[in-house]
Design an enzyme around this catalytic site. Structure first.
Site: not given
Ligand code: CP
Length: 319
Positions: A66-67, A96, A117, A145
């Site tokens: 999703r993100t 590395k 991320r 998040h």
């Molecule tokens: N909700 C969420 O962060 O989903 P993903 O890990 O698929 O990005």
């Protein structure tokens, strides 16, 4: 949004790495732009919000559906371009030994925004400290998040028309769950919120969040029996028990499968209550629940596109 209303100028954030950076005014601006973007997309009109010539780099050191794809879709729909890698942990020079700071400095020379991320808490803030271009956290370990919390709040507003006076139960992995942590911070901005934490003993909400809620006078409680809480809340926020974050495998075994929101349980909820989940799910919401009108988790994920388009626009219009 009219250019002269100055909302873009009032959106004074440069980076987004924790949800405490947002106040109600910023949230209102973001939600208003997201509403307009959503309406435009539904009408097939893409002329109002544009980021032609801008480039977003997405650096994902952990898996995501999703993100990552909603951010990449957002930038593409705004007319911008993306730089991306399937797996930054393996295919960037992090493999590395390059530091987050050096990677951020380098990527800032190639892109106008960095969406990151990472598996370490605090990583996005470290990148933001050295980056001349906006850094947006897409999740940092068990830390936060923030953009998930933004789309969660937008989903609450979408469903209830406002966010004040809501009673929410957060269920599942509250210890390692970065989405619930970020959501708690944002909920303190609203009035008459009440939060119930329902989790296995080994993954209870951490004290720092409870202390933050106390400081902002948001009542919270902990329950082990979900059945008693379900009929009394406006929102059931389910989360997955995150096997990958448990250090002690026995603790995962103890936590897994404890809270399953069956259709029978859903039927005890208020008619106007909603079920949310950041997704992915494992077994905590059986697929038979999906057809219940209270199940809003797929709309919630779709809202991620509108919120991330709005966020990119507001951050990059002024950059
Ligand atoms: N909700 C969420 O962060 O989903 P993903 O890990 O698929 O990005």
């Amino acid at each position: 949004m009219d250019k002269e209303d100055g909302a873009v100028n009032r959106f004074h954030l440069k980076h987004v790495y924790e949800s405490q950076q947002f106040d109600r005014e910023l949230l209102d601006t973001l939600f208003r732009v997201a509403d307009e973007i959503k309406a435009d997309l539904i009408r097939g009109d893409r002329s109002r919000y544009r980021l032609e010539g801008k480039i977003m780099a997405s650096l994902f050191y952990e898996p995501s559906t999703r993100t990552r794809f909603s951010f990449e879709s957002a930038m593409t729909r705004l007319g911008g371009d993306i730089l991306t890698t399937e797996n930054a942990r393996k295919f960037s020079s992090a493999a590395k030994g390059e530091t987050i700071e050096d990677t951020a400095r380098i990527m800032a020379g190639y892109a106008d925004a960095i969406v990151m991320r990472h598996y370490e808490s605090g990583s996005a803030e470290r990148a933001a400290r050295v980056s001349p271009v906006p850094v947006i956290s897409a999740g940092d370990g068990a830390g936060q998040h923030p953009t998930q919390a933004l789309l969660d709040m937008y989903t609450l507003k979408d469903n209830f028309g406002q966010i004040d006076r809501l009673r929410i139960v957060m269920v599942g992995d509250l210890k390692y769950g970065r989405t619930v942590r970020s959501l708690c911070y944002l909920l303190t901005k609203y009035d008459n919120i009440e939060i119930v934490f329902a989790s296995p003993t080994v993954c209870r909400m951490e004290d720092d969040i409870k202390e933050y809620l106390d400081r902002y006078q948001v009542p919270w409680s902990e329950e082990t029996e979900l059945d008693q809480v379900l009929p009394e809340v406006d929102c059931v926020y389910m989360t997955r028990i995150q096997k990958e974050r448990f250090v002690v495998p026995e603790e995962y075994e103890e936590a897994a499968g404890k809270y399953i929101l069956t259709l029978e349980k859903v039927r005890t909820m208020k008619e106007r209550a909603i079920i949310m989940h950041p997704l992915p799910r494992v077994d905590e919401i059986p697929s038979e629940v999906d057809a219940d009108p209270r199940a809003r988790y797929f709309d919630q994920a779709q809202n991620g596109l509108y919120i991330r388009m709005a966020l990119l626009y507001l951050l990059l219009q002024q950059a």
